[in-house]
Scaffold this motif. Structure first.
Motif, PDB file in Angstrom:
ATOM      1  N   ASP A 162      34.092  37.381  34.061  1.00 32.51           N
ATOM      2  CA  ASP A 162      35.347  38.108  34.227  1.00 32.51           C
ATOM      3  C   ASP A 162      35.112  39.615  34.268  1.00 32.51           C
ATOM      4  OD1 ASP A 162      36.696  35.700  34.227  1.00 32.51           O
ATOM      5  OD2 ASP A 162      37.110  35.760  32.072  1.00 32.51           O
ATOM      6  N   ILE A 163      34.289  40.122  33.339  1.00 27.48           N
ATOM      7  CA  ILE A 163      34.030  41.568  33.341  1.00 27.48           C
ATOM      8  C   ILE A 163      33.169  41.947  34.537  1.00 27.48           C
ATOM      9  CG2 ILE A 163      31.994  41.402  31.827  1.00 27.48           C
ATOM     10  CD1 ILE A 163      32.799  44.068  30.621  1.00 27.48           C
ATOM     11  N   LEU A 164      32.303  41.050  34.984  1.00 28.16           N
ATOM     12  CA  LEU A 164      31.510  41.320  36.175  1.00 28.16           C
ATOM     13  C   LEU A 164      32.404  41.384  37.415  1.00 28.16           C
ATOM     14  CD1 LEU A 164      28.703  41.787  37.350  1.00 28.16           C
ATOM     15  CD2 LEU A 164      28.468  39.304  37.595  1.00 28.16           C
ATOM     16  N   LYS A 165      33.441  40.560  37.443  1.00 28.05           N
ATOM     17  CA  LYS A 165      34.398  40.604  38.548  1.00 28.05           C
ATOM     18  C   LYS A 165      35.089  41.962  38.599  1.00 28.05           C
ATOM     19  CE  LYS A 165      38.553  38.305  40.344  1.00 28.05           C
ATOM     20  NZ  LYS A 165      39.579  37.251  40.082  1.00 28.05           N
ATOM     21  N   GLN A 205      39.971  46.184  24.275  1.00 29.42           N
ATOM     22  CA  GLN A 205      41.054  45.363  23.744  1.00 29.42           C
ATOM     23  C   GLN A 205      42.134  46.283  23.208  1.00 29.42           C
ATOM     24  OE1 GLN A 205      40.778  42.604  20.107  1.00 29.42           O
ATOM     25  NE2 GLN A 205      40.807  41.176  21.812  1.00 29.42           N
ATOM     26  N   LYS A 206      43.383  45.981  23.536  1.00 29.71           N
ATOM     27  CA  LYS A 206      44.492  46.785  23.051  1.00 29.71           C
ATOM     28  C   LYS A 206      44.806  46.412  21.610  1.00 29.71           C
ATOM     29  CE  LYS A 206      46.824  47.854  27.415  1.00 29.71           C
ATOM     30  NZ  LYS A 206      48.078  47.723  28.194  1.00 29.71           N
ATOM     31  N   ARG A 207      44.878  47.398  20.772  1.00 27.58           N
ATOM     32  CA  ARG A 207      45.212  47.196  19.360  1.00 27.58           C
ATOM     33  C   ARG A 207      46.185  48.285  18.922  1.00 27.58           C
ATOM     34  NH1 ARG A 207      41.201  44.565  16.085  1.00 27.58           N
ATOM     35  NH2 ARG A 207      40.387  42.794  17.256  1.00 27.58           N
ATOM     36  N   LYS A 208      46.997  47.958  17.917  1.00 26.40           N
ATOM     37  CA  LYS A 208      47.819  48.986  17.293  1.00 26.40           C
ATOM     38  C   LYS A 208      46.936  49.842  16.391  1.00 26.40           C
ATOM     39  CE  LYS A 208      52.416  46.886  17.374  1.00 26.40           C
ATOM     40  NZ  LYS A 208      53.595  46.513  16.566  1.00 26.40           N
ATOM     41  N   ALA A 240      43.405  51.531  23.434  1.00 24.06           N
ATOM     42  CA  ALA A 240      42.361  50.651  23.963  1.00 24.06           C
ATOM     43  C   ALA A 240      41.079  50.887  23.180  1.00 24.06           C
ATOM     44  CB  ALA A 240      42.131  50.923  25.447  1.00 24.06           C
ATOM     45  N   VAL A 241      40.557  49.832  22.575  1.00 28.40           N
ATOM     46  CA  VAL A 241      39.383  49.926  21.710  1.00 28.40           C
ATOM     47  C   VAL A 241      38.153  49.470  22.481  1.00 28.40           C
ATOM     48  CG1 VAL A 241      38.337  49.143  19.550  1.00 28.40           C
ATOM     49  CG2 VAL A 241      40.811  49.508  19.680  1.00 28.40           C
ATOM     50  N   ASN A 242      37.083  50.221  22.351  1.00 27.79           N
ATOM     51  CA  ASN A 242      35.808  49.855  22.962  1.00 27.79           C
ATOM     52  C   ASN A 242      35.202  48.673  22.205  1.00 27.79           C
ATOM     53  OD1 ASN A 242      33.266  49.764  24.165  1.00 27.79           O
ATOM     54  ND2 ASN A 242      32.484  51.495  22.962  1.00 27.79           N
ATOM     55  N   MET A 243      34.924  47.562  22.898  1.00 35.52           N
ATOM     56  CA  MET A 243      34.371  46.369  22.273  1.00 35.52           C
ATOM     57  C   MET A 243      32.847  46.416  22.168  1.00 35.52           C
ATOM     58  SD  MET A 243      36.700  43.387  24.054  1.00 35.52           S
ATOM     59  CE  MET A 243      35.769  42.085  23.239  1.00 35.52           C
ATOM     60  N   HIS A 264      37.707  46.879  31.361  1.00 38.62           N
ATOM     61  CA  HIS A 264      38.107  45.484  31.551  1.00 38.62           C
ATOM     62  C   HIS A 264      38.782  45.022  30.277  1.00 38.62           C
ATOM     63  CE1 HIS A 264      37.912  41.193  32.524  1.00 38.62           C
ATOM     64  NE2 HIS A 264      37.433  41.004  31.314  1.00 38.62           N
ATOM     65  N   GLU A 265      40.058  44.687  30.375  1.00 36.92           N
ATOM     66  CA  GLU A 265      40.812  44.319  29.177  1.00 36.92           C
ATOM     67  C   GLU A 265      40.561  42.858  28.806  1.00 36.92           C
ATOM     68  OE1 GLU A 265      45.409  44.215  27.478  1.00 36.92           O
ATOM     69  OE2 GLU A 265      44.934  45.333  29.311  1.00 36.92           O
ATOM     70  N   TYR A 266      40.312  42.644  27.520  1.00 38.52           N
ATOM     71  CA  TYR A 266      40.062  41.307  26.989  1.00 38.52           C
ATOM     72  C   TYR A 266      41.130  41.007  25.945  1.00 38.52           C
ATOM     73  CZ  TYR A 266      37.778  37.648  24.191  1.00 38.52           C
ATOM     74  OH  TYR A 266      37.505  36.494  23.507  1.00 38.52           O
ATOM     75  N   ALA A 267      41.719  39.807  26.000  1.00 30.66           N
ATOM     76  CA  ALA A 267      42.862  39.502  25.138  1.00 30.66           C
ATOM     77  C   ALA A 267      42.550  38.501  24.035  1.00 30.66           C
ATOM     78  CB  ALA A 267      44.020  38.973  25.982  1.00 30.66           C
ATOM     79  N   GLY A 268      41.358  37.942  23.983  1.00 32.59           N
ATOM     80  CA  GLY A 268      41.045  36.920  22.999  1.00 32.59           C
ATOM     81  C   GLY A 268      40.641  37.488  21.645  1.00 32.59           C
TER      82      GLY A 268
END
Length: 587
Positions: free
Chosen positions: A282-285, A299-302, A355-358, A404-408
């Protein structure tokens, strides 16, 4: 380092030094024993050349050159690429230079309005990203797992690296990112190690044999120790420095495999100390569709839900949803106000999103060559990190950096408490599927295949009546009669005597059954009580011991000259490796 004739090479223009924050451009030492020109790449992608003076005043003169990072010039300058690669770069912490004049005005405005967070500022329009002409496929990828960083504040890392710590009683933290890579189709992975790496090296070599991917050079997971040239007097100083050294040595390109491997077109770089389940396709896409040189998983976080003091945050342009505009590692409150996105001006900062860097990246071969490939050395008193230094360098140099946003589920293991809580989440019962999806328990399932060492051990055995609730027991475990286990994770080869009461406790486990004592002595003696304890390997707890931190200490340490004893951190008692507690001990 650059020689005098190289400074007039194509694409390098000398101009007077007039940059903000130049106090950070201190002398770059490569331990050559002499004064020579130096080049420093700042966060804006500029090269500063400074030569130390041996005069009594110790004055230094500086010149700044500006390296063109445009694709056209880079390609047209193929013949001069060797000259350009001779530039020596030191990572600097000039991330403040990334802030635009508009951002500076925003800070002043925020201060004038009592620091109320504002909406994300409208970015200057720029060219819409174009998909790359030739898409990168997984077969063209080499993966790099970073597993070498020190963690001095964690009692469990005094003898083992953080990536080697237990997860779910059976696995190690390193097994999670490796499982994601294998499931995504990545077959060539390098694990970069450094501090306390012996047990981690042993684990990776035993758990990931080459025949896991097929015979020959079809795939491998290879541990690479810290690389150090004769002129470099220290180990790697930061994540980007570790990647740089191995890249320049050719090991990340697979040159150590006798030229049997094709050159990679991109690299997936990730941390070996995070818990998540991600399909890297997904991130490669995203990387391919945006034509990015760097793609960052976010990843979006408060703001109120994260420890932003230990994380990197970024903001995207409004006119391009994935293009990264600002990036800040471990931001201050004022910097967070600039980056956070709030619903309205009255909303509290804690309720704003960021947006947090994973710590998961896709790097193109081009940016590895153009930036990391040109850094010759890093000063002894500096560090070169991917988040703090390299990403801002790339943004400031004009390279396309996208998110690339990840929601999991995602949990970085940055502290001892993070590790303890993530393991304890596995013990929670009665969770709904939605609740479980947001905990570490989502990773332990039949759908997510995690590889680890195959141990030829007998299954866990419970003698007599044993009460268990929320407990996970690994192979080779033996539990005595009338013992109560509540929210306990028991690693391999642990023997617990009868009549014990154990709750909220993690046993790391032993390398073999009864490894340092005879078979008639359990690891936990009869009638012992443990509450909120972490038991490292090869620990013997005598009969009738009580370990519950009844005094409520948050921090305390009692160790001998050999490092045996216990440490209390965040109220959790950790019995250090090899400790033997006499019967009746109370902690």
């Amino acid at each position: 380092r650059v020689s005098e004739d190289k400074m007039s090479a194509p694409g390098v223009a000398i101009t007077p030094l007039r940059a903000r924050g130049m106090e950070i451009l201190h002398p770059l030492r490569c331990d050559r024993g002499m004064t020579r020109p130096r080049a420093v790449l700042t966060a804006r992608g500029r090269v500063s050349r400074a030569s130390s003076s041996a005069s009594a005043g110790g004055e230094s003169s500086s010149l700044r050159g500006k390296i063109s990072t445009q694709r056209g010039r880079s390609r047209a300058r193929a013949s001069g690429e060797a000259d350009a690669r001779s530039v020596s770069v030191a990572a600097v912490a000039g991330v403040d230079e990334l802030q635009t004049d508009a951002a500076s005005a925003g800070r002043a405005k925020a201060a004038a309005t009592n620091g109320a967070p504002k909406k994300a500022k409208k970015a200057v329009p720029q060219k819409i990203p174009q998909p790359r002409e030739e898409f990168v496929e997984m077969k063209d990828i080499h993966a790099v797992v970073l597993a070498g960083g020190p963690d001095s504040g964690n009692p469990m890392t005094r003898t083992d690296s953080k990536a080697a710590q237990r997860f779910a009683a059976t696995y190690r933290l390193i097994d999670i990112p490796l499982a994601n890579l294998i499931a995504s189709g990545v077959s060539r992975t390098f694990v970069l190690t450094q501090w306390n790496a012996h047990s981690l090296n042993q684990h990776v070599q035993a758990a990931y044999p080459q025949d896991l991917f097929g015979f020959g050079d079809k795939g491998f997971v290879e541990c690479l120790p810290s690389y150090q040239r004769p002129e470099e007097k220290t180990w790697s100083t930061g994540s980007a420095d570790s990647v740089r050294r191995h890249y320049q040595a050719g090991t990340l390109q697979g040159k150590s495999h006798g030229g049997c491997l094709s050159e990679p077109k991109a690299y997936i770089i990730c941390s070996g100390e995070s818990l998540y389940q991600m399909d890297y396709n997904d991130i490669l896409k995203t990387h391919n569709e945006t034509g990015a040189e760097i793609t960052i998983a976010t990843q979006k976080r408060k703001v109120g839900d994260i420890d932003y003091h230990n994380l990197g945050v970024l903001s995207m342009r409004e006119d391009m949803a994935t293009a990264v505009e600002h990036f800040k590692e471990k931001p201050s409150v004022d910097e967070l106000k600039e980056i956070a996105v709030c619903g309205d001006e009255s909303e509290k900062l804690e309720d704003c999103e960021v947006a947090v860097n994973m710590g998961i990246y896709v790097f193109s071969e081009r940016i590895m060559r153009d930036l990391l490939g040109r850094i010759e050395c890093v000063a002894d008193d500096m560090s070169l990190d991917l988040g703090k230094d390299f990403i801002p360098m790339a943004i400031g140099s004009g390279y396309a950096v996208h998110a690339h946003e990840y929601a999991g589920y995602w949990q970085p293991i940055r502290t001892f408490r993070d590790w303890y809580d993530a393991n304890m989440e596995l013990c929670r019962s009665g969770l709904t599927p939605e609740e479980k999806a947001n905990t570490a328990a989502s990773l332990v399932s039949h759908e997510f295949k995690i590889f680890t060492i195959a141990r030829c051990l007998p299954p866990a055995k419970f003698n007599g009546d044993v009460y268990t609730e929320g407990t996970i027991a690994s192979e080779g475990v033996c539990v005595g009669a009338n013992t109560k286990l509540t929210n306990a994770l028991i690693g391999p080869c642990v023997a617990i005597g009868p009549d014990c009461d154990i709750a909220d406790t993690i046993f790391v486990g032993n390398l073999s059954m009864n490894s340092i004592h005879n078979a008639n002595v359990p690891d936990v003696g009869k009638g012992s009580v443990l509450r909120g304890v972490v038991v490292d390997r090869d620990v013997v707890i005598g009969e009738g011991c009580v370990i519950n931190n009844a005094r409520g200490w948050k921090s305390h340490e009692a160790t001998d000259a050999d490092g045996h004893g216990y440490v209390i951190q965040d109220g959790i008692v950790t019995l250090l490796q090899g400790t033997v507690l006499p019967p009746g001990t109370v902690i």
